[in-house]
Design a protein around this motif. Structure first.
Motif, PDB file in Angstrom:
ATOM      1  N   ARG A  68      30.303 117.411  27.912  1.00  0.00           N
ATOM      2  CA  ARG A  68      30.168 118.584  28.783  1.00  0.00           C
ATOM      3  C   ARG A  68      30.752 118.293  30.164  1.00  0.00           C
ATOM      4  NH1 ARG A  68      28.146 123.483  28.791  1.00  0.00           N
ATOM      5  NH2 ARG A  68      27.563 124.382  30.789  1.00  0.00           N
ATOM      6  N   SER A  69      30.501 117.096  30.668  1.00  0.00           N
ATOM      7  CA  SER A  69      31.047 116.722  31.977  1.00  0.00           C
ATOM      8  C   SER A  69      32.576 116.721  31.955  1.00  0.00           C
ATOM      9  CB  SER A  69      30.540 115.344  32.400  1.00  0.00           C
ATOM     10  OG  SER A  69      29.155 115.372  32.602  1.00  0.00           O
ATOM     11  N   ALA A  70      33.150 116.220  30.862  1.00  0.00           N
ATOM     12  CA  ALA A  70      34.613 116.227  30.743  1.00  0.00           C
ATOM     13  C   ALA A  70      35.133 117.660  30.718  1.00  0.00           C
ATOM     14  CB  ALA A  70      35.046 115.483  29.479  1.00  0.00           C
ATOM     15  N   ALA A  71      34.445 118.540  29.994  1.00  0.00           N
ATOM     16  CA  ALA A  71      34.858 119.950  29.937  1.00  0.00           C
ATOM     17  C   ALA A  71      34.741 120.599  31.318  1.00  0.00           C
ATOM     18  CB  ALA A  71      34.019 120.709  28.913  1.00  0.00           C
ATOM     19  N   GLU A  72      33.692 120.276  32.050  1.00  0.00           N
ATOM     20  CA  GLU A  72      33.517 120.830  33.394  1.00  0.00           C
ATOM     21  C   GLU A  72      34.594 120.324  34.345  1.00  0.00           C
ATOM     22  OE1 GLU A  72      29.469 119.706  34.181  1.00  0.00           O
ATOM     23  OE2 GLU A  72      28.663 121.476  33.158  1.00  0.00           O
ATOM     24  N   ARG A  73      34.969 119.051  34.234  1.00  0.00           N
ATOM     25  CA  ARG A  73      36.057 118.513  35.066  1.00  0.00           C
ATOM     26  C   ARG A  73      37.374 119.199  34.719  1.00  0.00           C
ATOM     27  NH1 ARG A  73      33.631 113.766  33.737  1.00  0.00           N
ATOM     28  NH2 ARG A  73      35.338 113.099  32.409  1.00  0.00           N
ATOM     29  N   LEU A  74      37.590 119.414  33.440  1.00  0.00           N
ATOM     30  CA  LEU A  74      38.801 120.079  32.965  1.00  0.00           C
ATOM     31  C   LEU A  74      38.904 121.484  33.560  1.00  0.00           C
ATOM     32  CD1 LEU A  74      41.207 120.035  30.930  1.00  0.00           C
ATOM     33  CD2 LEU A  74      39.609 120.921  29.245  1.00  0.00           C
ATOM     34  N   GLY A  76      37.311 122.571  36.128  1.00  0.00           N
ATOM     35  CA  GLY A  76      37.421 122.423  37.581  1.00  0.00           C
ATOM     36  C   GLY A  76      38.865 122.246  38.019  1.00  0.00           C
ATOM     37  N   ARG A  77      39.616 121.474  37.237  1.00  0.00           N
ATOM     38  CA  ARG A  77      41.047 121.296  37.536  1.00  0.00           C
ATOM     39  C   ARG A  77      41.800 122.611  37.343  1.00  0.00           C
ATOM     40  NH1 ARG A  77      43.314 115.962  38.721  1.00  0.00           N
ATOM     41  NH2 ARG A  77      41.594 114.550  38.293  1.00  0.00           N
ATOM     42  N   ALA A  78      41.397 123.402  36.379  1.00  0.00           N
ATOM     43  CA  ALA A  78      42.075 124.677  36.096  1.00  0.00           C
ATOM     44  C   ALA A  78      41.720 125.749  37.117  1.00  0.00           C
ATOM     45  CB  ALA A  78      41.714 125.158  34.693  1.00  0.00           C
ATOM     46  N   ARG A  79      40.642 125.566  37.832  1.00  0.00           N
ATOM     47  CA  ARG A  79      40.148 126.607  38.731  1.00  0.00           C
ATOM     48  C   ARG A  79      41.184 127.010  39.786  1.00  0.00           C
ATOM     49  NH1 ARG A  79      34.193 127.812  40.502  1.00  0.00           N
ATOM     50  NH2 ARG A  79      34.633 129.964  40.998  1.00  0.00           N
ATOM     51  N   THR A  80      41.913 126.074  40.318  1.00  0.00           N
ATOM     52  CA  THR A  80      42.939 126.387  41.319  1.00  0.00           C
ATOM     53  C   THR A  80      43.955 127.371  40.745  1.00  0.00           C
ATOM     54  OG1 THR A  80      42.711 124.173  42.220  1.00  0.00           O
ATOM     55  CG2 THR A  80      44.706 125.366  42.806  1.00  0.00           C
ATOM     56  N   HIS A  81      44.343 127.142  39.507  1.00  0.00           N
ATOM     57  CA  HIS A  81      45.318 128.014  38.862  1.00  0.00           C
ATOM     58  C   HIS A  81      44.705 129.368  38.503  1.00  0.00           C
ATOM     59  CE1 HIS A  81      48.195 124.753  38.723  1.00  0.00           C
ATOM     60  NE2 HIS A  81      47.222 123.972  38.306  1.00  0.00           N
ATOM     61  N   ILE A  82      43.434 129.363  38.151  1.00  0.00           N
ATOM     62  CA  ILE A  82      42.733 130.617  37.853  1.00  0.00           C
ATOM     63  C   ILE A  82      42.645 131.476  39.119  1.00  0.00           C
ATOM     64  CG2 ILE A  82      40.515 131.637  37.188  1.00  0.00           C
ATOM     65  CD1 ILE A  82      40.180 129.172  35.290  1.00  0.00           C
ATOM     66  N   LYS A  83      42.246 130.842  40.232  1.00  0.00           N
ATOM     67  CA  LYS A  83      42.159 131.581  41.499  1.00  0.00           C
ATOM     68  C   LYS A  83      43.516 132.158  41.892  1.00  0.00           C
ATOM     69  CE  LYS A  83      38.343 129.457  43.907  1.00  0.00           C
ATOM     70  NZ  LYS A  83      37.757 129.925  45.126  1.00  0.00           N
ATOM     71  N   ALA A  84      44.556 131.371  41.712  1.00  0.00           N
ATOM     72  CA  ALA A  84      45.902 131.847  42.063  1.00  0.00           C
ATOM     73  C   ALA A  84      46.290 133.036  41.193  1.00  0.00           C
ATOM     74  CB  ALA A  84      46.909 130.711  41.908  1.00  0.00           C
ATOM     75  N   ALA A  85      45.974 132.980  39.914  1.00  0.00           N
ATOM     76  CA  ALA A  85      46.293 134.089  39.004  1.00  0.00           C
ATOM     77  C   ALA A  85      45.539 135.356  39.406  1.00  0.00           C
ATOM     78  CB  ALA A  85      45.971 133.702  37.561  1.00  0.00           C
ATOM     79  N   MET A  86      44.288 135.210  39.768  1.00  0.00           N
ATOM     80  CA  MET A  86      43.493 136.376  40.191  1.00  0.00           C
ATOM     81  C   MET A  86      44.051 136.959  41.483  1.00  0.00           C
ATOM     82  SD  MET A  86      41.160 136.969  37.979  1.00  0.00           S
ATOM     83  CE  MET A  86      42.178 136.332  36.691  1.00  0.00           C
ATOM     84  N   ALA A  87      44.412 136.090  42.406  1.00  0.00           N
ATOM     85  CA  ALA A  87      44.958 136.571  43.682  1.00  0.00           C
ATOM     86  C   ALA A  87      46.294 137.273  43.476  1.00  0.00           C
ATOM     87  CB  ALA A  87      45.118 135.400  44.650  1.00  0.00           C
ATOM     88  N   ARG A  88      47.152 136.725  42.596  1.00  0.00           N
ATOM     89  CA  ARG A  88      48.450 137.362  42.333  1.00  0.00           C
ATOM     90  C   ARG A  88      48.284 138.731  41.697  1.00  0.00           C
ATOM     91  NH1 ARG A  88      49.999 132.157  40.911  1.00  0.00           N
ATOM     92  NH2 ARG A  88      49.591 132.571  38.720  1.00  0.00           N
ATOM     93  N   ALA A  89      47.277 138.875  40.846  1.00  0.00           N
ATOM     94  CA  ALA A  89      47.117 140.143  40.126  1.00  0.00           C
ATOM     95  C   ALA A  89      46.279 141.165  40.896  1.00  0.00           C
ATOM     96  CB  ALA A  89      46.475 139.883  38.765  1.00  0.00           C
ATOM     97  N   LEU A  90      45.239 140.701  41.561  1.00  0.00           N
ATOM     98  CA  LEU A  90      44.289 141.647  42.153  1.00  0.00           C
ATOM     99  C   LEU A  90      44.196 141.585  43.668  1.00  0.00           C
ATOM    100  CD1 LEU A  90      41.362 141.132  39.605  1.00  0.00           C
ATOM    101  CD2 LEU A  90      43.007 143.011  39.672  1.00  0.00           C
ATOM    102  N   GLY A  91      44.699 140.544  44.250  1.00  0.00           N
ATOM    103  CA  GLY A  91      44.561 140.356  45.689  1.00  0.00           C
ATOM    104  C   GLY A  91      45.504 141.216  46.494  1.00  0.00           C
ATOM    105  N   PRO A  92      45.370 141.131  47.803  1.00  0.00           N
ATOM    106  CA  PRO A  92      46.225 141.923  48.702  1.00  0.00           C
ATOM    107  C   PRO A  92      47.712 141.606  48.549  1.00  0.00           C
ATOM    108  CG  PRO A  92      44.427 140.873  49.907  1.00  0.00           C
ATOM    109  CD  PRO A  92      44.379 140.354  48.512  1.00  0.00           C
ATOM    110  N   LYS A  93      48.042 140.415  48.079  1.00  0.00           N
ATOM    111  CA  LYS A  93      49.446 140.026  47.939  1.00  0.00           C
ATOM    112  C   LYS A  93      50.030 140.414  46.577  1.00  0.00           C
ATOM    113  CE  LYS A  93      48.906 136.181  51.092  1.00  0.00           C
ATOM    114  NZ  LYS A  93      48.969 134.742  51.289  1.00  0.00           N
ATOM    115  N   SER A  94      49.288 141.180  45.788  1.00  0.00           N
ATOM    116  CA  SER A  94      49.756 141.552  44.453  1.00  0.00           C
ATOM    117  C   SER A  94      50.917 142.548  44.495  1.00  0.00           C
ATOM    118  CB  SER A  94      48.620 142.152  43.633  1.00  0.00           C
ATOM    119  OG  SER A  94      48.249 143.429  44.137  1.00  0.00           O
TER     120      SER A  94
END
Length: 175
Positions: A68-74, A76-94
């Motif tokens: 579970r810890s390995a999955a959470e770290r994994l 966690g690493r993906a979160r930066t890319h998830i946030k960027a995808a959300m910002a590109r699609a839904l954020g003010p800069k979309s």
């Protein structure tokens, strides 16, 4: 992205083995427990077996927690890319002004691309983060990613102004 792929590969490599160890520890404990009464009769033998059995349960739990810890770290690493995808699609800069009235919002050329802007980056991340995993490990990682996507989507939505029509369009795309 290459650095992310290398980090993901390092986290993915042991996950199936750790899961197998957790399952094996549980099966071994179960098998030993069920045959102990038939095989061992002397109190001294039963005492040794009981000590062995008492170690297998925490061992299984430790393997499960490690996985579970390995999955959470994994994730966690993906979160930066998830946030960027959300910002590109839904954020003010979309590039989509979700505060426009319905008639003007429908004229936006980017509106038709919104579902793809939301889904494609997430699909790519899911594929990268689950490649080669067992079904239960995939379920674990995808479940954790879904929690992150929901939280980051909520954050991106809060940072954007919406007209009624804009909110309906986002709702259609998300569903």
């Amino acid at each position: 992205m290459q650095k992310f792929k290398v980090a993901v590969a390092q986290l993915l490599a042991p996950m199936n083995d750790v899961e197998a160890c957790a399952q094996y520890s549980g099966r071994l404990r179960s098998d030993l427990s069920s045959t102990a009464g038939l095989t061992f009769r002397a109190p001294q033998e039963l005492a040794r077996l009981t000590a062995c059995l008492s170690e297998l349960e925490p061992t299984q739990a430790a393997f499960q927690q490690t996985n579970r810890s390995a999955a959470e770290r994994l994730v966690g690493r993906a979160r930066t890319h998830i946030k960027a995808a959300m910002a590109r699609a839904l954020g003010p800069k979309s590039g989509i002004d979700f505060s426009l009235p319905s008639s003007r919002l429908d004229e936006s050329p980017l509106l038709a691309a919104l579902p793809a802007l939301l889904v494609r980056p997430l699909e790519t991340l899911v594929v990268l983060c689950t490649c080669g995993l067992s079904a239960s490990n995939k379920d674990l990682v995808v479940g954790l990613m879904a929690d992150v996507v929901a939280a980051d989507m909520e954050s991106a939505v809060r940072e954007t102004r919406y007209s009624f029509a804009g909110a309906i369009k986002v709702d259609e795309c998300v569903r």
